[in-house]
Design a protein around this motif. Sequence first.
Motif, short mmCIF file in Angstrom:
data_model
loop_
_atom_site.label_atom_id
_atom_site.label_comp_id
_atom_site.label_asym_id
_atom_site.label_seq_id
_atom_site.Cartn_x
_atom_site.Cartn_y
_atom_site.Cartn_z
N ILE A 1 0.95 -1.25 -0.12
CA ILE A 1 0.12 0.05 0.01
C ILE A 1 0.86 1.30 0.15
N ALA A 2 1.87 1.23 0.96
CA ALA A 2 2.74 2.35 0.92
C ALA A 2 3.35 2.68 -0.33
N LEU A 3 4.10 1.80 -1.07
CA LEU A 3 4.69 1.84 -2.56
C LEU A 3 3.67 2.22 -3.45
N ALA B 1 -6.17 -3.02 -4.24
CA ALA B 1 -4.50 -2.68 -4.25
C ALA B 1 -4.16 -3.07 -5.50
N VAL B 2 -4.64 -4.18 -6.19
CA VAL B 2 -4.29 -4.69 -7.72
C VAL B 2 -4.89 -3.69 -8.67
N LEU B 3 -6.14 -3.08 -8.28
CA LEU B 3 -6.62 -2.05 -9.43
C LEU B 3 -5.60 -1.04 -9.47
N VAL B 4 -4.79 -0.57 -8.67
CA VAL B 4 -4.02 0.49 -9.01
C VAL B 4 -3.17 0.26 -10.00
N LEU B 5 -2.96 -0.80 -10.30
CA LEU B 5 -2.14 -1.08 -11.49
C LEU B 5 -2.66 -0.84 -12.98
N LEU C 1 4.52 -0.37 -10.21
CA LEU C 1 4.48 -1.75 -10.64
C LEU C 1 5.14 -2.80 -9.23
N ALA C 2 6.07 -2.13 -8.70
CA ALA C 2 6.55 -2.73 -7.55
C ALA C 2 5.49 -3.44 -6.46
N GLY C 3 4.72 -2.14 -5.98
CA GLY C 3 3.76 -2.22 -5.14
C GLY C 3 2.75 -3.15 -5.51
N GLY C 4 2.36 -3.06 -6.98
CA GLY C 4 1.21 -3.97 -7.32
C GLY C 4 1.70 -5.47 -7.21
N ALA C 5 2.91 -5.54 -7.49
CA ALA C 5 3.57 -6.94 -7.70
C ALA C 5 3.44 -7.49 -6.32
N LEU C 6 3.60 -6.88 -5.17
CA LEU C 6 3.89 -7.10 -4.15
C LEU C 6 2.64 -7.55 -3.37
N ALA C 7 1.39 -6.58 -3.79
CA ALA C 7 0.05 -6.72 -3.36
C ALA C 7 -0.43 -8.09 -3.78
N VAL C 8 -0.07 -8.38 -5.13
CA VAL C 8 -0.40 -9.78 -5.66
C VAL C 8 0.07 -10.75 -5.03
N TRP C 9 1.69 -10.66 -4.70
CA TRP C 9 2.26 -11.73 -4.02
C TRP C 9 1.54 -12.06 -2.65
#
Length: 315
Positions: A148-150, A262-266, A294-302
């Motif tokens: 979320i922070a990223l 969170a994923v929607l932000v991508l 993209l890093a934040g989105g990838a982390l959210a997905v993971w």
Amino acid sequence: MSRPTTRRTPGATLTGARRTGIQLALATAVISGFSVFFNADGVRAFGDATAYTTAKNAVAAIVLLAVVAIGSRAGARLTLPRTGREWAALAAIGLVGGSVPFVLFFEGLARASSPQAAFLHKTLLVWVALLAVVFLGERLSLFHLLAIALLVIGQIGLVGGISSFGGAEAMILGATVMWAVEVVVAKWLLAGVSSWTVGVARMVLGSVVLIVWVGVRGDLGLLTSMTAEQAGWVLLTGVLLAAYVATWFAALQRAQAVDVTAVLVLAAPVTAVLSNVTDGVPLRPQLDWLMVVLAGGALAVWAAWRARSAPVAVS
């Protein structure tokens, strides 16, 4: 019509449902990225933000009803609420999600700068996280918080933050908070009704309210005298909105509200790439911040992919 019931299923089934929800959220993000890009041109071509919103929402409602009518055997079916609270929640989604915030957002968008509007809308994640923890009991791990922070930092970097805050920005922020409330209400409701029920209610009830409002303003003529160009934009963005609603509520039924939001932000990198390819908007000045998103989105997905799941609604 059948209705889903909430029950505990084996861990593998819960994990599979959650991961399907994340995949659907990724699809929603792509659709949203295209929608944001095309809506900017659509609202300019139409001239009146509220009439444009009403027209495209009505198209989305018709598309969703058509899909349900044609595809009921394939799973696109409606289920009736069983309690007064569920009926009230469904009506609230039509009002709080499908009508008032659209007017606030697009009226604000017509007055505010696009970057500031984009940033305020992306604070949806923060509001959903706060409400979901309090009212839905969703759990946030350290990985969620970092993601979320990223995502928020990346959005601030992309738009340069908020240089001013006036009536237009307040309208956009108000719409965003209302959509956050809708997410929480919908997540609760989706334990008892199908995602198609919630999506159709949102767009049909919301469109009725919007049409009444346009009539009260004396602007129904704007809906009945569209030019070919305006009709084209309305059809394109209306179909995209229908796809967004269908995938969004299906994702929300299967995964945590925080995760899918969170994923929607991508959607932001998708819109940036489209602007670069079609309008020649350079990516380089934004590239570093897009990588943060993209890093934040990838982390959210993971984080969502590996998390333990709560009970989900299954048919």
